[in-house]
Design a protein around this motif. Structure first.
Motif, PDB file in Angstrom:
ATOM      1  N   ASN A 143       0.839  -1.189   0.000  1.00 51.79           N
ATOM      2  CA  ASN A 143       0.000   0.000   0.000  1.00 51.79           C
ATOM      3  C   ASN A 143       0.883   1.252   0.000  1.00 51.79           C
ATOM      4  OD1 ASN A 143      -2.145   1.723   0.063  1.00 51.79           O
ATOM      5  ND2 ASN A 143      -2.701   1.307   2.183  1.00 51.79           N
ATOM      6  N   PRO A 144       1.451   1.590  -1.159  1.00 52.01           N
ATOM      7  CA  PRO A 144       2.363   2.735  -1.208  1.00 52.01           C
ATOM      8  C   PRO A 144       1.668   4.085  -1.143  1.00 52.01           C
ATOM      9  CG  PRO A 144       2.062   1.836  -3.392  1.00 52.01           C
ATOM     10  CD  PRO A 144       1.332   0.926  -2.444  1.00 52.01           C
ATOM     11  N   PHE A 145       0.353   4.117  -1.222  1.00 53.81           N
ATOM     12  CA  PHE A 145      -0.385   5.368  -1.390  1.00 53.81           C
ATOM     13  C   PHE A 145      -0.464   6.200  -0.112  1.00 53.81           C
ATOM     14  CE2 PHE A 145      -2.122   2.001  -4.073  1.00 53.81           C
ATOM     15  CZ  PHE A 145      -1.598   2.434  -5.271  1.00 53.81           C
ATOM     16  N   LYS A 146      -0.203   5.592   1.030  1.00 58.37           N
ATOM     17  CA  LYS A 146      -0.194   6.354   2.275  1.00 58.37           C
ATOM     18  C   LYS A 146       1.143   7.045   2.496  1.00 58.37           C
ATOM     19  CE  LYS A 146      -3.831   3.883   4.570  1.00 58.37           C
ATOM     20  NZ  LYS A 146      -4.269   3.176   5.744  1.00 58.37           N
ATOM     21  N   LYS A 147       2.211   6.486   1.930  1.00 57.42           N
ATOM     22  CA  LYS A 147       3.548   7.069   2.088  1.00 57.42           C
ATOM     23  C   LYS A 147       3.918   7.970   0.909  1.00 57.42           C
ATOM     24  CE  LYS A 147       4.876   4.762   5.804  1.00 57.42           C
ATOM     25  NZ  LYS A 147       5.024   5.425   7.051  1.00 57.42           N
ATOM     26  N   ILE A 148       3.493   7.572  -0.280  1.00 59.85           N
ATOM     27  CA  ILE A 148       3.825   8.324  -1.495  1.00 59.85           C
ATOM     28  C   ILE A 148       2.507   8.739  -2.136  1.00 59.85           C
ATOM     29  CG2 ILE A 148       5.007   8.283  -3.705  1.00 59.85           C
ATOM     30  CD1 ILE A 148       6.596   5.877  -2.677  1.00 59.85           C
ATOM     31  N   SER A 174       0.445   2.430  -9.240  1.00 58.30           N
ATOM     32  CA  SER A 174      -0.105   1.075  -9.112  1.00 58.30           C
ATOM     33  C   SER A 174       0.393   0.139 -10.209  1.00 58.30           C
ATOM     34  CB  SER A 174      -1.633   1.121  -9.148  1.00 58.30           C
ATOM     35  OG  SER A 174      -2.091   1.429 -10.453  1.00 58.30           O
ATOM     36  N   ARG A 175       1.059   0.667 -11.214  1.00 59.67           N
ATOM     37  CA  ARG A 175       1.521  -0.173 -12.317  1.00 59.67           C
ATOM     38  C   ARG A 175       2.941  -0.693 -12.126  1.00 59.67           C
ATOM     39  NH1 ARG A 175      -2.147  -0.092 -16.707  1.00 59.67           N
ATOM     40  NH2 ARG A 175      -0.506  -0.500 -18.177  1.00 59.67           N
ATOM     41  N   TYR A 176       3.531  -0.488 -10.964  1.00 59.67           N
ATOM     42  CA  TYR A 176       4.903  -0.960 -10.778  1.00 59.67           C
ATOM     43  C   TYR A 176       5.061  -2.487 -10.875  1.00 59.67           C
ATOM     44  CZ  TYR A 176       4.609  -2.365  -5.823  1.00 59.67           C
ATOM     45  OH  TYR A 176       4.306  -2.987  -4.644  1.00 59.67           O
ATOM     46  N   PRO A 177       4.066  -3.310 -10.553  1.00 57.87           N
ATOM     47  CA  PRO A 177       4.258  -4.757 -10.736  1.00 57.87           C
ATOM     48  C   PRO A 177       4.452  -5.172 -12.199  1.00 57.87           C
ATOM     49  CG  PRO A 177       2.458  -4.363  -9.223  1.00 57.87           C
ATOM     50  CD  PRO A 177       2.818  -3.039  -9.818  1.00 57.87           C
ATOM     51  N   TYR A 178       4.037  -4.332 -13.131  1.00 64.12           N
ATOM     52  CA  TYR A 178       4.212  -4.682 -14.545  1.00 64.12           C
ATOM     53  C   TYR A 178       5.672  -4.707 -14.960  1.00 64.12           C
ATOM     54  CZ  TYR A 178      -0.764  -4.566 -15.315  1.00 64.12           C
ATOM     55  OH  TYR A 178      -2.103  -4.830 -15.269  1.00 64.12           O
ATOM     56  N   LEU A 179       6.552  -4.098 -14.180  1.00 64.34           N
ATOM     57  CA  LEU A 179       7.982  -4.207 -14.463  1.00 64.34           C
ATOM     58  C   LEU A 179       8.422  -5.661 -14.349  1.00 64.34           C
ATOM     59  CD1 LEU A 179      10.533  -2.686 -15.192  1.00 64.34           C
ATOM     60  CD2 LEU A 179      10.909  -2.245 -12.780  1.00 64.34           C
ATOM     61  N   LEU A 180       7.826  -6.388 -13.427  1.00 63.07           N
ATOM     62  CA  LEU A 180       8.097  -7.815 -13.292  1.00 63.07           C
ATOM     63  C   LEU A 180       7.409  -8.605 -14.404  1.00 63.07           C
ATOM     64  CD1 LEU A 180       9.292 -10.145 -11.588  1.00 63.07           C
ATOM     65  CD2 LEU A 180       7.167 -10.146 -10.300  1.00 63.07           C
ATOM     66  N   ALA A 181       6.259  -8.141 -14.851  1.00 66.22           N
ATOM     67  CA  ALA A 181       5.485  -8.891 -15.847  1.00 66.22           C
ATOM     68  C   ALA A 181       6.152  -8.920 -17.223  1.00 66.22           C
ATOM     69  CB  ALA A 181       4.086  -8.295 -15.986  1.00 66.22           C
ATOM     70  N   VAL A 182       6.953  -7.919 -17.547  1.00 64.24           N
ATOM     71  CA  VAL A 182       7.568  -7.899 -18.877  1.00 64.24           C
ATOM     72  C   VAL A 182       8.857  -8.701 -18.947  1.00 64.24           C
ATOM     73  CG1 VAL A 182       6.549  -5.699 -19.530  1.00 64.24           C
ATOM     74  CG2 VAL A 182       8.806  -5.728 -18.496  1.00 64.24           C
ATOM     75  N   PHE A 211      -1.881  -8.323  -8.943  1.00 68.76           N
ATOM     76  CA  PHE A 211      -1.356  -7.420  -7.922  1.00 68.76           C
ATOM     77  C   PHE A 211      -1.491  -5.965  -8.359  1.00 68.76           C
ATOM     78  CE2 PHE A 211       2.318  -5.572  -5.478  1.00 68.76           C
ATOM     79  CZ  PHE A 211       1.667  -5.595  -4.264  1.00 68.76           C
ATOM     80  N   ALA A 212      -1.248  -5.679  -9.638  1.00 71.41           N
ATOM     81  CA  ALA A 212      -1.408  -4.314 -10.150  1.00 71.41           C
ATOM     82  C   ALA A 212      -2.873  -3.878 -10.066  1.00 71.41           C
ATOM     83  CB  ALA A 212      -0.902  -4.211 -11.577  1.00 71.41           C
ATOM     84  N   THR A 213      -3.799  -4.781 -10.342  1.00 68.02           N
ATOM     85  CA  THR A 213      -5.218  -4.462 -10.233  1.00 68.02           C
ATOM     86  C   THR A 213      -5.593  -4.196  -8.781  1.00 68.02           C
ATOM     87  OG1 THR A 213      -5.668  -5.851 -12.152  1.00 68.02           O
ATOM     88  CG2 THR A 213      -7.551  -5.263 -10.791  1.00 68.02           C
ATOM     89  N   TYR A 214      -5.065  -4.995  -7.869  1.00 72.42           N
ATOM     90  CA  TYR A 214      -5.276  -4.774  -6.442  1.00 72.42           C
ATOM     91  C   TYR A 214      -4.749  -3.400  -6.027  1.00 72.42           C
ATOM     92  CZ  TYR A 214      -4.217  -5.108  -1.451  1.00 72.42           C
ATOM     93  OH  TYR A 214      -4.097  -4.848  -0.106  1.00 72.42           O
ATOM     94  N   LEU A 215      -3.533  -3.058  -6.468  1.00 71.58           N
ATOM     95  CA  LEU A 215      -2.962  -1.750  -6.142  1.00 71.58           C
ATOM     96  C   LEU A 215      -3.773  -0.616  -6.760  1.00 71.58           C
ATOM     97  CD1 LEU A 215       0.865  -2.384  -6.515  1.00 71.58           C
ATOM     98  CD2 LEU A 215      -0.400  -1.917  -4.408  1.00 71.58           C
ATOM     99  N   LEU A 216      -4.245  -0.821  -7.981  1.00 74.78           N
ATOM    100  CA  LEU A 216      -5.070   0.192  -8.634  1.00 74.78           C
ATOM    101  C   LEU A 216      -6.355   0.420  -7.837  1.00 74.78           C
ATOM    102  CD1 LEU A 216      -5.397   2.024 -11.133  1.00 74.78           C
ATOM    103  CD2 LEU A 216      -6.501   0.098 -12.259  1.00 74.78           C
TER     104      LEU A 216
END
Length: 189
Positions: free
Chosen positions: A8-13, A95-103, A146-151
């Motif tokens: 949950n990065p949205f509370k810190k960033i 919220s799209r940072y997990p896509y770095l792993l997906a590619v 995970f990206a959808t969850y973060l979104l």
């Protein structure tokens, strides 16, 4: 603490910082996807494409997030007039940072190989290649979920919506952005 900011990065960033960090991840994902032949042809659709150019990879990735942001902001404005654009855009980009792993599985999966004489031939699908494809599929599905969850978390955090309004509007955003991206993405790739 580190797992908290990953989940949950949205509370810190938030706000402009989230926008900058998110766009850095989007750019890194697009460049990594270009290097390994992986591109986002829609909001959640990942394709392996040989011979894609860097501008086309950047256009696909930034185009898909622009569509997601446009539809998400429009829906959020309809439901609540007090939405901060920078906050919502930052949350959606971050919220799209997990896509770095997906590619990254694109580095290991290739349907074409180069022979010693430089000619290109179709690679045979042996058990090792099939297991890599299955592993890549699992990695991509996990990253997309995970990206959808973060979104969802970012959308909920920035809009303050709750209950059925939150769930229904989020579903509308996902479906509408994927449809628009597929219509636009087919013309690009």
């Amino acid at each position: 603490m580190a797992s908290g900011i990953l989940v949950n990065p949205f509370k810190k960033i938030s706000g402009f910082r989230a926008l900058l960090v998110g766009m850095a991840f989007v750019t890194a994902t697009a460049v990594t996807g270009y290097l390994c032949g992986t591109v986002f042809a829609g909001s959640f659709q990942v394709r392996f494409i040989t011979g894609i150019t860097l501008p086309a990879a950047l256009l696909c990735h930034f185009g898909s997030i622009a569509v997601l942001i446009s539809i998400g902001y429009t829906v959020a404005l309809i439901l609540d007039k007090k939405i901060r654009f920078t906050g919502l855009v930052g949350a959606m980009a971050l919220s799209r940072y997990p896509y770095l792993l997906a590619v990254t599985p694109g580095f290991f999966i290739h349907s074409r190989e180069t022979a010693a004489d430089g000619s290109i031939f179709e690679a045979a699908f042996d058990i090792g290649r099939i297991s890599m494809i299955i592993l890549a599929g699992i990695i991509m599905m996990a990253a997309a979920l995970f990206a959808t969850y973060l979104l969802f978390r970012g959308y909920r955090y920035t809009t303050g919506l709750k209950g059925s309004r939150l769930v229904f509007s989020f579903a509308v955003i996902l479906v509408a952005s994927e449809v628009v991206c597929r219509v636009l993405g087919m013309a690009v790739i």
